[in-house]
Design an enzyme around this catalytic site. Structure first.
Site, short mmCIF file in Angstrom:
data_model
loop_
_atom_site.label_atom_id
_atom_site.label_comp_id
_atom_site.label_asym_id
_atom_site.label_seq_id
_atom_site.Cartn_x
_atom_site.Cartn_y
_atom_site.Cartn_z
N GLU A 59 0.87 -1.21 -0.20
CA GLU A 59 0.01 -0.03 0.18
C GLU A 59 0.88 1.22 0.11
O GLU A 59 1.38 1.53 1.03
CB GLU A 59 -1.06 -0.02 1.13
N CYS A 66 -1.96 9.20 2.07
CA CYS A 66 -1.69 8.49 0.56
C CYS A 66 -2.97 8.83 -0.03
O CYS A 66 -2.74 8.82 -1.44
CB CYS A 66 -1.21 7.10 0.72
#
Length: 468
Positions: free
Chosen positions: A228, A262
Protein backbone atom coordinates in the site's frame (compact mmCIF):
# COMPACT_ATOMS: atom_id res chain seq x y z
CA UNK A 1 18.33 3.75 12.82
CA UNK A 2 17.33 5.95 15.76
CA UNK A 3 13.85 5.46 17.19
CA UNK A 4 12.72 8.53 19.06
CA UNK A 5 9.99 11.01 19.86
CA UNK A 6 10.66 14.47 18.43
CA UNK A 7 7.82 16.91 19.09
CA UNK A 8 6.85 18.25 15.63
CA UNK A 9 5.33 21.36 17.21
CA UNK A 10 8.62 22.41 18.80
CA UNK A 11 11.39 20.35 17.18
CA UNK A 12 12.54 19.17 20.61
CA UNK A 13 13.72 15.60 21.20
CA UNK A 14 11.59 14.09 23.95
CA UNK A 15 12.78 10.50 24.20
CA UNK A 16 14.91 7.99 22.32
CA UNK A 17 14.91 4.19 22.13
CA UNK A 18 17.64 1.69 21.24
CA UNK A 19 17.51 -0.68 18.28
CA UNK A 20 16.94 -4.36 18.86
CA UNK A 21 20.03 -6.57 18.79
CA UNK A 22 20.40 -9.28 16.16
CA UNK A 23 20.20 -11.93 18.89
CA UNK A 24 17.02 -10.50 20.38
CA UNK A 25 15.48 -10.17 16.93
CA UNK A 26 16.23 -13.79 16.12
CA UNK A 27 14.68 -14.82 19.42
CA UNK A 28 11.57 -12.73 18.70
CA UNK A 29 11.11 -14.49 15.36
CA UNK A 30 11.52 -17.88 16.98
CA UNK A 31 8.99 -17.06 19.70
CA UNK A 32 6.54 -15.88 17.02
CA UNK A 33 7.01 -19.01 14.94
CA UNK A 34 6.55 -21.28 17.95
CA UNK A 35 3.45 -19.37 19.01
CA UNK A 36 1.95 -19.75 15.55
CA UNK A 37 2.88 -23.40 15.13
CA UNK A 38 1.99 -24.63 18.60
CA UNK A 39 -0.74 -22.32 19.82
CA UNK A 40 -2.40 -19.46 17.95
CA UNK A 41 -3.34 -21.15 14.69
CA UNK A 42 -5.03 -23.96 16.62
CA UNK A 43 -7.16 -21.75 18.83
CA UNK A 44 -10.89 -21.52 18.28
CA UNK A 45 -12.00 -18.42 16.42
CA UNK A 46 -14.00 -17.39 19.48
CA UNK A 47 -10.87 -17.49 21.64
CA UNK A 48 -8.92 -15.33 19.20
CA UNK A 49 -11.88 -12.97 18.98
CA UNK A 50 -12.04 -12.61 22.75
CA UNK A 51 -8.45 -11.34 22.83
CA UNK A 52 -8.80 -9.04 19.84
CA UNK A 53 -12.03 -7.54 21.20
CA UNK A 54 -10.39 -7.03 24.59
CA UNK A 55 -7.62 -5.10 22.84
CA UNK A 56 -10.24 -2.94 21.08
CA UNK A 57 -12.04 -2.30 24.37
CA UNK A 58 -8.79 -1.27 26.04
CA UNK A 59 -8.02 1.09 23.17
CA UNK A 60 -11.38 2.80 23.67
CA UNK A 61 -11.05 2.85 27.45
CA UNK A 62 -7.70 4.62 27.21
CA UNK A 63 -8.54 6.74 24.16
CA UNK A 64 -7.28 9.99 25.69
CA UNK A 65 -3.87 8.47 26.49
CA UNK A 66 -3.53 6.81 23.10
CA UNK A 67 -4.55 9.95 21.21
CA UNK A 68 -1.95 11.94 23.16
CA UNK A 69 0.85 9.67 21.87
CA UNK A 70 -0.16 10.32 18.25
CA UNK A 71 -0.33 14.08 18.67
CA UNK A 72 2.93 14.19 20.60
CA UNK A 73 4.88 12.06 18.11
CA UNK A 74 3.63 13.10 14.67
CA UNK A 75 1.74 16.32 15.31
CA UNK A 76 -1.78 15.20 14.40
CA UNK A 77 -4.55 17.52 15.58
CA UNK A 78 -5.93 16.10 18.82
CA UNK A 79 -9.47 15.68 17.49
CA UNK A 80 -8.13 13.74 14.52
CA UNK A 81 -6.00 11.59 16.84
CA UNK A 82 -9.08 10.74 18.87
CA UNK A 83 -10.94 9.82 15.70
CA UNK A 84 -8.09 7.53 14.66
CA UNK A 85 -8.24 5.73 17.99
CA UNK A 86 -11.96 5.09 17.51
CA UNK A 87 -11.50 3.88 13.92
CA UNK A 88 -8.70 1.53 14.94
CA UNK A 89 -10.82 -0.03 17.67
CA UNK A 90 -13.68 -0.43 15.18
CA UNK A 91 -11.40 -2.30 12.76
CA UNK A 92 -10.34 -4.76 15.47
CA UNK A 93 -13.97 -5.35 16.43
CA UNK A 94 -15.01 -5.77 12.80
CA UNK A 95 -12.64 -8.65 12.22
CA UNK A 96 -13.37 -10.26 15.58
CA UNK A 97 -17.07 -10.19 14.66
CA UNK A 98 -16.72 -11.36 11.04
CA UNK A 99 -13.82 -13.83 11.09
CA UNK A 100 -15.98 -16.90 11.63
CA UNK A 101 -17.95 -16.21 8.45
CA UNK A 102 -14.79 -15.30 6.52
CA UNK A 103 -13.22 -18.61 7.60
CA UNK A 104 -16.26 -20.75 6.85
CA UNK A 105 -15.59 -23.51 4.28
CA UNK A 106 -17.00 -22.74 0.83
CA UNK A 107 -18.77 -25.52 -1.03
CA UNK A 108 -18.23 -25.77 -4.79
CA UNK A 109 -21.71 -26.83 -5.97
CA UNK A 110 -20.53 -27.74 -9.46
CA UNK A 111 -18.08 -30.27 -8.00
CA UNK A 112 -19.75 -32.36 -5.26
CA UNK A 113 -17.37 -33.06 -2.41
CA UNK A 114 -15.08 -30.12 -3.22
CA UNK A 115 -14.63 -27.52 -0.49
CA UNK A 116 -12.37 -24.45 -0.16
CA UNK A 117 -11.00 -24.16 3.37
CA UNK A 118 -9.23 -21.03 4.64
CA UNK A 119 -6.10 -21.50 6.72
CA UNK A 120 -3.42 -19.16 8.09
CA UNK A 121 0.09 -19.27 6.65
CA UNK A 122 2.38 -18.22 9.52
CA UNK A 123 4.40 -15.25 10.72
CA UNK A 124 3.60 -12.02 8.83
CA UNK A 125 6.04 -9.11 8.83
CA UNK A 126 4.46 -5.65 8.77
CA UNK A 127 6.43 -2.51 7.89
CA UNK A 128 4.24 0.44 8.81
CA UNK A 129 4.35 4.28 8.50
CA UNK A 130 3.91 7.17 10.89
CA UNK A 131 0.98 9.11 9.41
CA UNK A 132 -1.77 6.97 10.98
CA UNK A 133 0.15 5.16 13.73
CA UNK A 134 -2.74 3.01 15.01
CA UNK A 135 -5.00 2.73 11.98
CA UNK A 136 -2.18 1.29 9.86
CA UNK A 137 -1.50 -1.31 12.56
CA UNK A 138 -5.15 -2.16 13.17
CA UNK A 139 -5.87 -2.90 9.52
CA UNK A 140 -3.08 -5.48 9.62
CA UNK A 141 -3.60 -6.84 13.12
CA UNK A 142 -7.37 -7.23 12.86
CA UNK A 143 -7.51 -9.56 9.85
CA UNK A 144 -4.23 -11.37 10.33
CA UNK A 145 -4.64 -12.24 14.00
CA UNK A 146 -8.21 -13.37 13.44
CA UNK A 147 -7.12 -15.49 10.46
CA UNK A 148 -4.72 -17.30 12.80
CA UNK A 149 -1.47 -15.69 11.67
CA UNK A 150 0.90 -13.92 14.05
CA UNK A 151 2.65 -10.59 13.51
CA UNK A 152 6.07 -9.01 13.77
CA UNK A 153 5.77 -5.25 13.28
CA UNK A 154 8.48 -2.77 12.35
CA UNK A 155 6.87 0.63 12.89
CA UNK A 156 8.21 4.03 11.76
CA UNK A 157 11.15 5.35 13.77
CA UNK A 158 9.37 8.59 14.77
CA UNK A 159 6.37 6.97 16.50
CA UNK A 160 7.99 4.52 18.96
CA UNK A 161 5.62 5.29 21.83
CA UNK A 162 2.63 4.63 19.58
CA UNK A 163 4.23 1.34 18.51
CA UNK A 164 4.81 0.22 22.10
CA UNK A 165 1.35 1.31 23.22
CA UNK A 166 -0.37 -0.67 20.46
CA UNK A 167 1.66 -3.79 21.22
CA UNK A 168 0.75 -3.42 24.88
CA UNK A 169 -2.93 -3.74 24.02
CA UNK A 170 -2.54 -7.37 23.00
CA UNK A 171 -0.25 -8.34 25.86
CA UNK A 172 -2.71 -6.91 28.38
CA UNK A 173 -5.63 -8.55 26.54
CA UNK A 174 -4.09 -11.97 27.23
CA UNK A 175 -2.42 -12.75 23.90
CA UNK A 176 0.46 -15.22 24.33
CA UNK A 177 4.00 -14.06 23.62
CA UNK A 178 4.63 -14.10 19.89
CA UNK A 179 1.12 -13.18 18.70
CA UNK A 180 1.98 -9.50 18.24
CA UNK A 181 5.62 -8.45 18.44
CA UNK A 182 6.92 -4.91 17.98
CA UNK A 183 10.60 -4.62 17.01
CA UNK A 184 12.75 -1.50 16.75
CA UNK A 185 14.67 -2.96 13.83
CA UNK A 186 17.08 -1.36 11.37
CA UNK A 187 16.62 -1.38 7.60
CA UNK A 188 19.29 -4.08 7.28
CA UNK A 189 17.56 -6.20 9.90
CA UNK A 190 14.23 -5.83 8.10
CA UNK A 191 15.90 -7.00 4.89
CA UNK A 192 17.16 -10.11 6.63
CA UNK A 193 13.73 -10.73 8.14
CA UNK A 194 12.12 -10.69 4.70
CA UNK A 195 14.50 -13.44 3.58
CA UNK A 196 14.14 -15.45 6.80
CA UNK A 197 12.30 -18.71 6.01
CA UNK A 198 10.34 -18.32 9.24
CA UNK A 199 8.57 -15.28 7.77
CA UNK A 200 5.64 -16.29 5.54
CA UNK A 201 4.60 -12.91 4.10
CA UNK A 202 5.26 -9.19 4.15
CA UNK A 203 2.92 -6.21 4.16
CA UNK A 204 4.17 -2.66 3.66
CA UNK A 205 2.58 0.76 3.79
CA UNK A 206 4.97 3.46 2.67
CA UNK A 207 6.72 5.13 -0.22
CA UNK A 208 7.32 3.79 -3.71
CA UNK A 209 11.00 3.44 -2.86
CA UNK A 210 10.35 1.41 0.27
CA UNK A 211 7.72 -0.72 -1.45
CA UNK A 212 9.84 -1.57 -4.47
CA UNK A 213 12.80 -2.52 -2.26
CA UNK A 214 10.67 -4.78 -0.07
CA UNK A 215 8.77 -6.29 -3.01
CA UNK A 216 12.02 -7.12 -4.78
CA UNK A 217 13.43 -8.86 -1.73
CA UNK A 218 10.18 -10.66 -0.99
CA UNK A 219 9.92 -11.78 -4.61
CA UNK A 220 13.38 -13.32 -4.56
CA UNK A 221 12.27 -15.34 -1.53
CA UNK A 222 8.88 -16.19 -3.10
CA UNK A 223 7.03 -14.48 -0.25
CA UNK A 224 3.50 -13.16 -0.62
CA UNK A 225 3.50 -9.36 -0.27
CA UNK A 226 0.94 -6.58 -0.05
CA UNK A 227 2.03 -3.06 -0.99
CA UNK A 228 0.00 0.00 0.00
CA UNK A 229 2.12 2.83 -1.35
CA UNK A 230 1.74 6.47 -2.36
CA UNK A 231 -0.99 8.31 -4.18
CA UNK A 232 -1.64 11.54 -6.05
CA UNK A 233 -5.39 11.33 -5.92
CA UNK A 234 -7.48 13.46 -8.29
CA UNK A 235 -10.69 15.16 -7.20
CA UNK A 236 -12.80 16.05 -10.25
CA UNK A 237 -15.47 18.75 -10.05
CA UNK A 238 -17.76 18.33 -13.06
CA UNK A 239 -19.66 21.30 -14.48
CA UNK A 240 -22.96 20.12 -12.95
CA UNK A 241 -21.61 19.69 -9.41
CA UNK A 242 -22.73 21.88 -6.53
CA UNK A 243 -19.65 24.06 -6.17
CA UNK A 244 -19.93 24.69 -2.45
CA UNK A 245 -20.35 21.00 -1.70
CA UNK A 246 -17.35 20.16 -3.89
CA UNK A 247 -15.33 22.92 -2.24
CA UNK A 248 -16.05 21.57 1.23
CA UNK A 249 -15.08 18.08 0.07
CA UNK A 250 -11.83 19.31 -1.46
CA UNK A 251 -10.84 21.26 1.66
CA UNK A 252 -11.44 18.23 3.85
CA UNK A 253 -9.88 15.81 1.38
CA UNK A 254 -6.72 17.87 1.02
CA UNK A 255 -6.20 19.01 4.63
CA UNK A 256 -7.28 16.05 6.76
CA UNK A 257 -4.25 14.98 8.81
CA UNK A 258 -2.48 18.15 7.55
CA UNK A 259 -2.52 16.61 4.08
CA UNK A 260 -0.32 13.70 5.15
CA UNK A 261 -2.27 10.84 3.67
CA UNK A 262 -1.63 8.57 0.71
CA UNK A 263 -5.29 8.87 -0.27
CA UNK A 264 -5.58 12.64 0.26
CA UNK A 265 -7.14 14.71 -2.54
CA UNK A 266 -3.90 16.12 -3.92
CA UNK A 267 -4.92 17.22 -7.45
CA UNK A 268 -8.12 19.25 -7.79
CA UNK A 269 -9.54 19.28 -11.35
CA UNK A 270 -12.39 21.71 -12.07
CA UNK A 271 -14.34 21.67 -15.34
CA UNK A 272 -15.13 25.17 -16.66
CA UNK A 273 -12.99 28.31 -16.65
CA UNK A 274 -15.40 30.52 -14.73
CA UNK A 275 -16.19 27.82 -12.20
CA UNK A 276 -12.48 27.16 -11.84
CA UNK A 277 -11.86 30.78 -10.92
CA UNK A 278 -14.72 30.74 -8.41
CA UNK A 279 -13.46 27.49 -6.94
CA UNK A 280 -9.93 28.87 -6.59
CA UNK A 281 -11.18 31.90 -4.65
CA UNK A 282 -13.14 29.73 -2.25
CA UNK A 283 -10.39 27.14 -1.90
CA UNK A 284 -7.80 29.84 -1.21
CA UNK A 285 -10.03 31.46 1.40
CA UNK A 286 -10.63 28.13 3.12
CA UNK A 287 -6.95 27.26 3.33
CA UNK A 288 -5.90 30.77 4.35
CA UNK A 289 -8.34 30.66 7.28
CA UNK A 290 -6.52 27.73 8.92
CA UNK A 291 -4.64 28.73 12.05
CA UNK A 292 -1.33 27.12 13.00
CA UNK A 293 -0.91 26.23 16.64
CA UNK A 294 -0.33 23.55 19.23
CA UNK A 295 -1.89 20.36 17.82
CA UNK A 296 -2.92 19.37 21.35
CA UNK A 297 -5.15 22.46 21.53
CA UNK A 298 -8.64 21.62 20.19
CA UNK A 299 -8.89 25.16 18.74
CA UNK A 300 -5.90 24.65 16.41
CA UNK A 301 -6.84 24.04 12.77
CA UNK A 302 -3.38 23.66 11.18
CA UNK A 303 -0.89 21.27 12.70
CA UNK A 304 2.79 20.77 11.94
CA UNK A 305 4.31 18.33 9.49
CA UNK A 306 5.54 15.15 11.10
CA UNK A 307 9.24 15.95 10.82
CA UNK A 308 11.77 18.44 9.54
CA UNK A 309 12.60 15.98 6.77
CA UNK A 310 8.98 15.99 5.61
CA UNK A 311 8.88 19.79 5.69
CA UNK A 312 12.13 20.17 3.76
CA UNK A 313 10.95 17.73 1.09
CA UNK A 314 7.78 19.74 0.50
CA UNK A 315 9.70 23.01 0.31
CA UNK A 316 12.04 21.42 -2.25
CA UNK A 317 9.06 20.19 -4.28
CA UNK A 318 7.45 23.64 -4.24
CA UNK A 319 10.70 25.18 -5.52
CA UNK A 320 10.88 22.50 -8.20
CA UNK A 321 7.30 23.26 -9.24
CA UNK A 322 8.06 26.98 -9.55
CA UNK A 323 11.23 26.28 -11.53
CA UNK A 324 9.12 24.15 -13.88
CA UNK A 325 6.71 27.00 -14.58
CA UNK A 326 4.03 26.53 -11.91
CA UNK A 327 2.57 29.47 -10.01
CA UNK A 328 2.23 29.55 -6.23
CA UNK A 329 -1.10 31.33 -5.69
CA UNK A 330 -1.19 30.73 -1.93
CA UNK A 331 1.42 29.92 0.69
CA UNK A 332 4.58 28.11 -0.30
CA UNK A 333 6.71 29.06 2.70
CA UNK A 334 7.65 27.73 6.10
CA UNK A 335 5.70 29.38 8.91
CA UNK A 336 7.90 31.49 11.17
CA UNK A 337 7.42 29.67 14.45
CA UNK A 338 9.03 26.72 16.25
CA UNK A 339 8.22 23.33 14.82
CA UNK A 340 7.64 21.99 11.32
CA UNK A 341 4.82 24.17 10.01
CA UNK A 342 4.15 24.90 6.33
CA UNK A 343 1.74 27.46 4.95
CA UNK A 344 -1.19 25.78 3.15
CA UNK A 345 -0.18 26.00 -0.49
CA UNK A 346 -1.94 26.03 -3.85
CA UNK A 347 -0.08 25.47 -7.12
CA UNK A 348 -1.49 26.19 -10.56
CA UNK A 349 -0.08 25.95 -14.07
CA UNK A 350 1.50 22.52 -13.67
CA UNK A 351 1.88 20.86 -17.06
CA UNK A 352 3.14 17.42 -18.02
CA UNK A 353 6.68 18.75 -18.49
CA UNK A 354 6.92 19.98 -14.92
CA UNK A 355 8.79 17.33 -12.89
CA UNK A 356 6.35 17.63 -9.99
CA UNK A 357 3.48 16.47 -12.21
CA UNK A 358 4.44 12.88 -11.42
CA UNK A 359 5.34 13.40 -7.75
CA UNK A 360 3.30 13.07 -4.57
CA UNK A 361 2.95 16.12 -2.29
CA UNK A 362 2.68 14.59 1.18
CA UNK A 363 1.40 17.57 3.11
CA UNK A 364 -0.74 20.74 2.78
CA UNK A 365 0.03 21.40 -0.89
CA UNK A 366 -2.72 21.20 -3.52
CA UNK A 367 -2.38 21.31 -7.31
CA UNK A 368 -5.33 22.98 -9.04
CA UNK A 369 -6.18 22.29 -12.68
CA UNK A 370 -8.95 23.95 -14.72
CA UNK A 371 -10.09 22.15 -17.88
CA UNK A 372 -12.90 22.62 -20.37
CA UNK A 373 -14.43 19.14 -20.65
CA UNK A 374 -15.14 15.94 -18.77
CA UNK A 375 -12.81 14.09 -21.15
CA UNK A 376 -9.96 16.50 -20.35
CA UNK A 377 -10.59 16.05 -16.62
CA UNK A 378 -10.30 12.28 -16.94
CA UNK A 379 -7.11 12.66 -18.95
CA UNK A 380 -5.51 14.84 -16.24
CA UNK A 381 -6.76 12.46 -13.52
CA UNK A 382 -5.00 9.54 -15.20
CA UNK A 383 -1.79 11.44 -16.00
CA UNK A 384 0.04 10.09 -12.98
CA UNK A 385 2.07 6.99 -12.16
CA UNK A 386 -0.15 6.51 -9.11
CA UNK A 387 -3.54 4.85 -8.92
CA UNK A 388 -4.79 4.77 -5.36
CA UNK A 389 -8.04 6.73 -4.95
CA UNK A 390 -10.07 9.40 -6.70
CA UNK A 391 -13.20 11.50 -6.25
CA UNK A 392 -15.84 12.74 -8.69
CA UNK A 393 -18.32 15.48 -7.74
CA UNK A 394 -21.49 15.68 -9.83
CA UNK A 395 -25.24 16.18 -9.45
CA UNK A 396 -25.80 13.00 -11.50
CA UNK A 397 -24.60 9.89 -9.66
CA UNK A 398 -25.00 7.69 -12.74
CA UNK A 399 -22.74 10.08 -14.65
CA UNK A 400 -20.30 9.89 -11.76
CA UNK A 401 -20.24 6.12 -12.05
CA UNK A 402 -19.46 6.34 -15.75
CA UNK A 403 -16.58 8.72 -15.06
CA UNK A 404 -15.38 6.47 -12.22
CA UNK A 405 -15.06 3.55 -14.62
CA UNK A 406 -12.60 5.58 -16.71
CA UNK A 407 -10.31 6.53 -13.83
CA UNK A 408 -7.26 4.35 -13.30
CA UNK A 409 -7.34 3.75 -9.56
CA UNK A 410 -8.17 1.20 -6.93
CA UNK A 411 -10.95 3.31 -5.39
CA UNK A 412 -13.31 6.06 -6.60
CA UNK A 413 -15.69 8.00 -4.38
CA UNK A 414 -18.60 9.94 -5.87
CA UNK A 415 -19.50 13.22 -4.15
CA UNK A 416 -17.10 12.55 -1.28
CA UNK A 417 -13.36 12.75 -0.80
CA UNK A 418 -11.77 9.33 -0.32
CA UNK A 419 -12.26 7.89 3.15
CA UNK A 420 -11.98 4.58 4.94
CA UNK A 421 -13.98 2.19 7.13
CA UNK A 422 -13.52 -1.40 8.34
CA UNK A 423 -16.01 -2.79 5.81
CA UNK A 424 -14.61 -0.95 2.76
CA UNK A 425 -11.60 -2.43 0.91
CA UNK A 426 -8.59 -0.16 0.56
CA UNK A 427 -5.80 -0.35 -2.01
CA UNK A 428 -4.52 0.78 -5.38
CA UNK A 429 -2.97 -0.07 -8.72
CA UNK A 430 0.00 1.19 -10.77
CA UNK A 431 2.72 2.67 -8.52
CA UNK A 432 0.29 2.80 -5.63
CA UNK A 433 0.93 -0.88 -5.03
CA UNK A 434 -1.05 -4.10 -5.05
CA UNK A 435 -3.23 -6.12 -2.73
CA UNK A 436 -6.06 -4.91 -0.52
CA UNK A 437 -6.58 -4.14 3.13
CA UNK A 438 -9.81 -3.98 5.16
CA UNK A 439 -13.13 -5.71 4.48
CA UNK A 440 -13.15 -9.39 3.47
CA UNK A 441 -10.59 -8.72 0.73
CA UNK A 442 -8.04 -7.68 3.35
CA UNK A 443 -8.75 -10.81 5.35
CA UNK A 444 -7.90 -13.00 2.38
CA UNK A 445 -4.44 -11.66 1.53
CA UNK A 446 -2.35 -13.90 3.80
CA UNK A 447 -4.28 -17.14 3.94
CA UNK A 448 -4.17 -20.46 2.16
CA UNK A 449 -7.36 -21.09 0.23
CA UNK A 450 -7.00 -24.85 0.35
CA UNK A 451 -9.02 -27.15 -1.87
CA UNK A 452 -10.21 -30.33 -0.16
CA UNK A 453 -11.84 -32.60 -2.72
CA UNK A 454 -13.50 -35.68 -1.17
CA UNK A 455 -14.79 -38.59 -3.25
CA UNK A 456 -16.46 -41.77 -1.93
CA UNK A 457 -14.33 -44.85 -1.46
CA UNK A 458 -13.98 -46.79 -4.69
CA UNK A 459 -14.28 -43.71 -6.93
CA UNK A 460 -12.34 -43.56 -10.22
CA UNK A 461 -8.85 -42.02 -9.99
CA UNK A 462 -9.62 -39.09 -12.30
CA UNK A 463 -12.51 -36.75 -13.03
CA UNK A 464 -15.84 -36.14 -11.35
CA UNK A 465 -17.67 -38.81 -9.40
CA UNK A 466 -20.58 -40.20 -11.46
CA UNK A 467 -23.98 -39.11 -10.16
CA UNK A 468 -26.42 -42.00 -9.85
Amino acid sequence: MTYGTIDPATGETVRTFGDISDADLDNAVEVARSCYRDDWRHRAVADRARIVKAAAAALRAHATEYAHYVTAEMGKLIGTSEAEVGLSAAILDYYADHAESFLAPQQLPESPGAVIETEPIGVILGVEPWNFPYYQLARVAGPQLMAGNVLIIKHAENVPQCALAFARLFAEAGAPAGVYTNVFASIDQVGRLIEDPRIAGVTVTGSERAGSAVAERAGRSLKKAVMELGGSDPLIVLEDADLQHALAGALFGRMFNTGQGCVSSKRIIVVGQERGETFLRGFSAGLAALQAGDPADPETTLGPLSSEKALDLLLDQIRMAKDGGAEVVLGGERIDRPGYYLQPTILTGINEKNPVSVLEFFGPVASLYVVETEEAAIEVANATPFGLGASVFTSDVDRGRKVARQIESGMVYINQPAWTAPEIPFGGIKNSGFGRELAELGFGEFVNRKLVNAAPAGSPPWGPVPVS
